[in-house]
Design a protein around this motif. Structure first.
Motif, PDB file in Angstrom:
ATOM      1  N   GLU A 519      88.697  44.974 -49.635  1.00 14.16           N
ATOM      2  CA  GLU A 519      87.698  43.866 -49.130  1.00 14.16           C
ATOM      3  C   GLU A 519      86.325  43.733 -48.414  1.00 14.16           C
ATOM      4  OE1 GLU A 519      87.777  40.035 -45.888  1.00 14.16           O
ATOM      5  OE2 GLU A 519      89.274  40.266 -46.571  1.00 14.16           O
ATOM      6  N   ALA A 520      86.417  45.202 -46.957  1.00 12.75           N
ATOM      7  CA  ALA A 520      85.089  45.744 -46.575  1.00 12.75           C
ATOM      8  C   ALA A 520      84.395  46.380 -47.558  1.00 12.75           C
ATOM      9  CB  ALA A 520      85.559  47.303 -45.516  1.00 12.75           C
ATOM     10  N   LEU A 521      84.238  46.634 -48.459  1.00 12.84           N
ATOM     11  CA  LEU A 521      84.084  47.634 -49.612  1.00 12.84           C
ATOM     12  C   LEU A 521      82.714  45.749 -50.426  1.00 12.84           C
ATOM     13  CD1 LEU A 521      82.419  49.238 -51.448  1.00 12.84           C
ATOM     14  CD2 LEU A 521      84.288  49.603 -52.302  1.00 12.84           C
ATOM     15  N   SER A 522      83.707  45.257 -51.007  1.00 13.46           N
ATOM     16  CA  SER A 522      83.704  44.142 -51.594  1.00 13.46           C
ATOM     17  C   SER A 522      82.685  43.454 -50.174  1.00 13.46           C
ATOM     18  CB  SER A 522      84.735  43.123 -51.850  1.00 13.46           C
ATOM     19  OG  SER A 522      85.603  42.863 -50.990  1.00 13.46           O
ATOM     20  N   GLU A 523      83.027  43.568 -49.814  1.00 14.61           N
ATOM     21  CA  GLU A 523      81.425  42.488 -48.309  1.00 14.61           C
ATOM     22  C   GLU A 523      80.118  42.794 -48.743  1.00 14.61           C
ATOM     23  OE1 GLU A 523      81.827  40.274 -45.971  1.00 14.61           O
ATOM     24  OE2 GLU A 523      83.402  39.505 -47.126  1.00 14.61           O
ATOM     25  N   VAL A 524      79.825  44.297 -49.104  1.00 16.97           N
ATOM     26  CA  VAL A 524      78.513  44.869 -49.501  1.00 16.97           C
ATOM     27  C   VAL A 524      78.164  45.574 -50.946  1.00 16.97           C
ATOM     28  CG1 VAL A 524      78.362  45.747 -46.886  1.00 16.97           C
ATOM     29  CG2 VAL A 524      79.472  46.996 -48.985  1.00 16.97           C
ATOM     30  N   LEU A 525      79.253  44.915 -52.094  1.00 15.67           N
ATOM     31  CA  LEU A 525      79.038  46.009 -53.003  1.00 15.67           C
ATOM     32  C   LEU A 525      80.038  44.741 -54.374  1.00 15.67           C
ATOM     33  CD1 LEU A 525      77.223  47.761 -55.277  1.00 15.67           C
ATOM     34  CD2 LEU A 525      80.098  48.744 -54.769  1.00 15.67           C
ATOM     35  N   PHE A 526      78.973  43.674 -54.670  1.00 23.68           N
ATOM     36  CA  PHE A 526      79.370  42.454 -56.216  1.00 23.68           C
ATOM     37  C   PHE A 526      79.001  41.962 -56.578  1.00 23.68           C
ATOM     38  CE2 PHE A 526      77.760  40.877 -51.901  1.00 23.68           C
ATOM     39  CZ  PHE A 526      76.909  39.750 -52.458  1.00 23.68           C
ATOM     40  N   ALA A 527      79.566  41.972 -57.493  1.00 19.51           N
ATOM     41  CA  ALA A 527      78.649  41.059 -58.533  1.00 19.51           C
ATOM     42  C   ALA A 527      78.973  39.506 -58.811  1.00 19.51           C
ATOM     43  CB  ALA A 527      79.767  41.324 -60.615  1.00 19.51           C
ATOM     44  N   THR A 528      77.893  38.982 -59.092  1.00 25.66           N
ATOM     45  CA  THR A 528      77.712  37.252 -59.000  1.00 25.66           C
ATOM     46  C   THR A 528      77.157  37.798 -60.504  1.00 25.66           C
ATOM     47  OG1 THR A 528      76.709  35.724 -57.961  1.00 25.66           O
ATOM     48  CG2 THR A 528      76.203  37.696 -57.875  1.00 25.66           C
ATOM     49  N   LYS A 529      77.043  35.754 -60.672  1.00 25.92           N
ATOM     50  CA  LYS A 529      76.342  35.372 -61.437  1.00 25.92           C
ATOM     51  C   LYS A 529      76.044  34.422 -60.839  1.00 25.92           C
ATOM     52  CE  LYS A 529      79.695  36.406 -65.846  1.00 25.92           C
ATOM     53  NZ  LYS A 529      80.307  35.786 -66.700  1.00 25.92           N
ATOM     54  N   PRO A 530      74.842  33.790 -61.842  1.00 26.44           N
ATOM     55  CA  PRO A 530      73.967  32.847 -61.175  1.00 26.44           C
ATOM     56  C   PRO A 530      74.504  31.290 -60.708  1.00 26.44           C
ATOM     57  CG  PRO A 530      72.577  33.247 -63.012  1.00 26.44           C
ATOM     58  CD  PRO A 530      74.301  34.651 -63.342  1.00 26.44           C
TER      59      PRO A 530
END
Length: 539
Positions: A519-530
């Protein structure tokens, strides 16, 4: 047009969740927020209000020059559960939470303490009607000041000159947009707060006075100025007007418009926080606000070169200079201005005119003008110059780089139009092979934007430069800073089937991510779509 649409108010959770994307468990999160609100306030919320953060794919620092930009709402957002609070007639008036329009605001983040405040009505001496409201908003970076900023605009817009009092409200805030990341957590906070006070006070009911998305954007823009940020409007417009699967082409001249632009299939956006916190309110005097002044002064100097008329007290923008230079006859008469093809053409021909922004015999080797040289270039007296450009904002600089800032603005505005044209052309003739070619071209434009931000607008930093290069090496089509810069996030366009491998490579290669997992990593590095823009759920 999106600006004329009403703000969506959902009463069906299935419909709402279907519009938010799938990267987070939205249903569980919204349900937990409602349950926690009931535990803390002893009643169910009346509304949950949502405003997303945004990522800007391309078009940095050109919105306040009135050129179009291409942001998108992300799935990460600010949520506010709220309900009106009844005040019994015999309640002690000296207690703040018993005052008219009082607010009790709590935050799920334990580091943010409970806040209780109330606006103070100003009553005319010869009339019982309220003539205005006062709400103390220190220009400090505290979460409740963004809530107050949202409230102030609603008070000023809807309760000034009226005998009606605002409703007391209880509210509980939570958010997943990283603060200081360049993903517009502040705009999301102000939009959601503004929307909360509109909903609680019954201002979203359909009718002749329906508040549109455009109204909310303008109100939120003014509200954010209350905390010391002179925003160009991109952040608020993206948070309010975005639609799924598309970036939003937002224009500000001759009026605010927003048009969805579909992204080619086959790619995902990946946001990466540099872990250098970007706070334009703290660094404004040498960063954001300084760039605003440099860009505005550059517009006046360019107008003199092109023999464009400028009012004696006018703060003309670079987009307005272009429009007047080409005699956009329908501007100001409800027209749309020149079409995108004509704008692309003229932006490619302004290089020589922009050279006029280099001061002759400058004392600075990189085309920075001293204050005296800048005033001389503007054609104004020192007194008038300070009144127009410096009386309303604080800046800290000895040299002002008008040439480099204008060079960035015009080249970036051109890249935005080229990016949009590629997207639209691809939508008309989409094939897997064509999409791949176009995605590579879009990535090239993003990379050129990063170079311009770093070299001409000087809003990047070592961490962002390093992170964008790591992203390209890890397989991104393109990578650039997003947001004001000087820290915060990057956005990368990544092949959809390589997202997991891409994230692992970036996590391993960027030194500040060492030791971050789960979770600590996904807070700062994550994929997203519009994602979809701001909305309200009514229980």
């Amino acid at each position: 047009m999106a600006a004329q649409e009403a703000i969506p108010v959902f009463t069906n959770l299935k419909e709402l969740y279907g519009s938010l994307g799938t990267s987070l468990n939205h249903a569980e999160r919204w349900s937990n927020l409602a349950d926690e609100f009931e535990k803390r306030f002893g009643k169910k919320p009346t509304y949950i209000v949502r405003a997303p953060g945004r990522v800007n794919l391309i078009g940095e620092h050109i919105d306040y020059a009135l050129f179009g930009v291409l942001p998108a709402a992300i799935e990460r957002d600010i949520l506010i559960a709220c309900a009106p609070r009844e005040i019994t007639p015999n309640s002690p008036k000296e207690e703040t939470h018993h005052a008219p329009g009082s607010v009790v605001a709590e935050n799920l983040q334990p580091k943010y303490t409970r806040q209780v405040f109330a606006p103070q009505p100003k009553v005319a001496t010869e009339d019982v009607h309220v003539e205005g409201w006062h709400l103390d908003i220190p220009k400090e970076l505290r979460w409740e000041n963004y809530v107050k900023a949202g409230y102030y605009g609603v008070l000023n817009e809807h309760f000034t000159g009226s005998a009606e009092h605002p409703m007391p409200v209880d509210m509980l805030v939570t958010g997943t947009v990283p603060a200081g990341s360049g993903l517009s957590s502040s705009a999301a906070m102000v939009v959601s707060s503004t929307l909360t006070f509109l909903a609680i006070n019954g201002k979203l009911k359909p009718g002749s006075e329906t508040i549109t998305k455009g109204d909310l954007v303008k109100l939120a823009m003014e509200n954010e100025k209350r905390v010391g940020v002179n925003s160009g409007g991109m952040d608020q417009a993206a948070s309010v007007m975005s639609v799924p699967s598309s970036v939003l082409y937002i224009t500000f001249y001759p009026s605010l418009t927003a048009s969805p632009t579909p992204l080619p299939s086959g790619a995902v956006l990946v946001c990466a926080h540099s872990l250098k916190v970007s706070d334009k309110a703290l660094t404004a005097e040498r960063g954001y606000n300084l760039r605003v002044v440099e860009t505005l002064v550059g517009a006046r100097v360019l107008a003199r070169t092109l023999q464009v008329d400028v009012g004696p007290k006018e703060k003309i923008t670079l987009r307005e200079v272009v429009g007047r230079y080409l005699s956009e006859t329908d501007v100001g008469k409800g027209g749309k201005g020149m079409d995108e093809g004509a704008l692309i053409d003229v932006l490619g021909k302004l290089d020589q005119a922009v050279e006029s922004l280099k001061p002759q015999g400058t004392t600075h080797p990189k085309f920075g003008a001293t204050m005296e040289e800048m005033i001389e270039l503007s054609g104004l007296s020192a007194e008038d110059f300070h009144e127009i450009y410096l009386s309303w904002v604080k800046v800290d600089a000895t040299h002002f780089k008008l040439y480099k800032r204008a060079k960035h603005v015009f080249s970036e505005a051109l890249r935005v139009l080229q990016f949009r044209k590629l997207c639209l052309d691809t939508a008309a003739r989409s094939t897997e092979e064509n999409n791949l070619t176009i995605l590579k071209e879009l990535g090239r434009l993003m990379n050129e934007s990063q170079t311009s931000c770093a070299q001409d607008f000087e809003c990047s930093c070592d961490e962002l430069d390093q992170l964008t290069q790591i992203a390209r090496d890890a397989g991104a089509y393109g990578s650039r800073l997003t947001g004001a810069g000087w820290g915060g996030c990057t956005v990368s366009l990544v092949p959809e089937d390589q997202v997991e491998a891409f994230i692992k490579k970036v996590a391993a290669a960027y030194p500040p991510y060492k030791g971050l997992e789960g979770e600590a990593l996904s807070e700062v590095l994550f994929a997203t779509k519009p994602s979809v823009g701001a909305c309200v759920y009514k229980f």
